[in-house]
Enzyme design. Structure first.
Site, PDB file in Angstrom:
ATOM      1  N   PRO A 116       0.785  -1.493  -0.101  1.00 18.59           N
ATOM      2  CA  PRO A 116       0.153   0.277  -0.201  1.00 18.59           C
ATOM      3  C   PRO A 116       0.839   1.463   0.002  1.00 18.59           C
ATOM      4  O   PRO A 116       2.402   1.259   0.411  1.00 18.59           O
ATOM      5  CB  PRO A 116      -0.764  -0.099   1.290  1.00 18.59           C
ATOM      6  CG  PRO A 116      -0.091  -1.009   2.108  1.00 18.59           C
ATOM      7  CD  PRO A 116       0.559  -1.979   1.840  1.00 18.59           C
ATOM      8  N   GLU A 117       0.784   1.995  -1.010  1.00 17.71           N
ATOM      9  CA  GLU A 117       1.765   3.683  -0.887  1.00 17.71           C
ATOM     10  C   GLU A 117       0.342   4.154  -0.557  1.00 17.71           C
ATOM     11  O   GLU A 117      -0.682   4.437  -0.089  1.00 17.71           O
ATOM     12  CB  GLU A 117       2.014   3.698  -2.697  1.00 17.71           C
ATOM     13  CG  GLU A 117       3.044   2.331  -2.973  1.00 17.71           C
ATOM     14  CD  GLU A 117       3.135   2.733  -4.137  1.00 17.71           C
ATOM     15  OE1 GLU A 117       3.507   3.901  -4.168  1.00 17.71           O
ATOM     16  OE2 GLU A 117       3.873   1.391  -4.636  1.00 17.71           O
TER      17      GLU A 117
END
Ligand SMILES: [Zn+2]
Length: 268
Positions: free
Chosen positions: A2-3
């Site tokens: 996840p960014e």
């Protein structure tokens, strides 16, 4: 992994679910990746807000402490009566809503810290600006790149320079800007710098509009409110497929040990 967009989506969802909720019980099943977290320190606290800094997500508690989650590659948060598809959660935080927040990571890379101040976490203390905030200016960006001996891909992913960009979005940003991932940052022309700066903001905003990528934005097993940006990914993970701009085949190389995808025709 996840960014920024995915962590921001999780933040918004958790804020809606948890704001004002009181922690009734805490069960710790595995504390090897937990730091400073003890049940007696947080039971009775209310969640005042849910925040994000880079890829870190945190609950602001009424005692003034913050519970800071870093999901890394495969860390997972699940909210509900049970931990669903998260096997072997490390911690269960039960709220007065009747539901619990479960956290764990099969790869054992994620972390959870209880701190008074975010700056106690070194990565946050040293973190660069949020790319969607005003302090991320073109002058700041230009100056950082023109002094750097790194590749553009590496500097985009350097959290001490800009917060929140990882391997997927770095590839998408470079594709949009038409810049080869192995270019040295300091060799970019003024117009390339401007294109890259705008691409950082545009790609992240677009991803947020589509609520990030589906894999990382669910909070329970039948969560229908997951991101749909996956189908707008232009190059990352698309080795051998035609470039959506020119039709040339997308290639995969390694840059700094990370799988990197780009169009050899459009990105120079
Ligand atoms: Zn192309």
């Amino acid at each position: 992994m996840p960014e920024l967009p995915e962590v921001e989506v999780l933040r918004r969802k958790l804020k809606r679910l948890l704001e004002g909720s009181k922690i009734e019980e805490v069960k710790i099943y595995d504390d090897s990746r937990l730091k400073g977290v003890r049940a007696e320190l947080i039971v009775g606290d209310t969640v005042l807000d849910v925040g994000r800094r880079g890829k870190h997500l945190y609950l602001e508690l009424s005692s003034g402490s913050k519970l800071v989650f870093h999901l890394r590659l495969k860390g997972k948060l699940v909210y509900g009566l049970d931990s669903g598809d998260l096997k072997n959660p490390w911690i269960e935080i039960k709220f007065d809503t009747g539901n619990s927040l479960f956290f764990g990571d099969p790869r054992r890379m994620a972390t959870l810290d209880l701190v008074k101040d975010l700056s106690e976490i070194k990565a946050i203390a040293n973190m660069g600006p949020e790319p969607l905030n005003e302090d991320f200016s073109f002058d700041f960006f230009k100056e950082g790149l023109s002094k750097s001996s790194k590749t553009v891909k590496a500097i985009l992913m350097d959290q001490s320079f800009i917060a929140g960009i990882g391997n997927v979005y770095a590839d998408e940003i470079l594709f949009r800007a038409g810049i080869h991932p192995e270019r040295k940052a300091k060799t970019l022309s003024p117009s390339e710098l401007e294109r890259l700066y705008l691409s950082v903001k545009d790609v992240l905003k677009e991803a947020l509009n589509h609520k990030g990528m589906s894999e990382y934005t669910s909070l329970f097993s039948d969560d229908e409110e997951v991101g749909g940006f996956d189908k707008f990914i232009k190059v990352h993970g698309r080795q051998g497929e035609p470039c959506p701009r020119c039709g040339a085949k997308i290639v995969r190389i390694e840059v700094g040990g990370r799988g990197t995808y780009f169009c050899p025709n459009c990105q120079v």
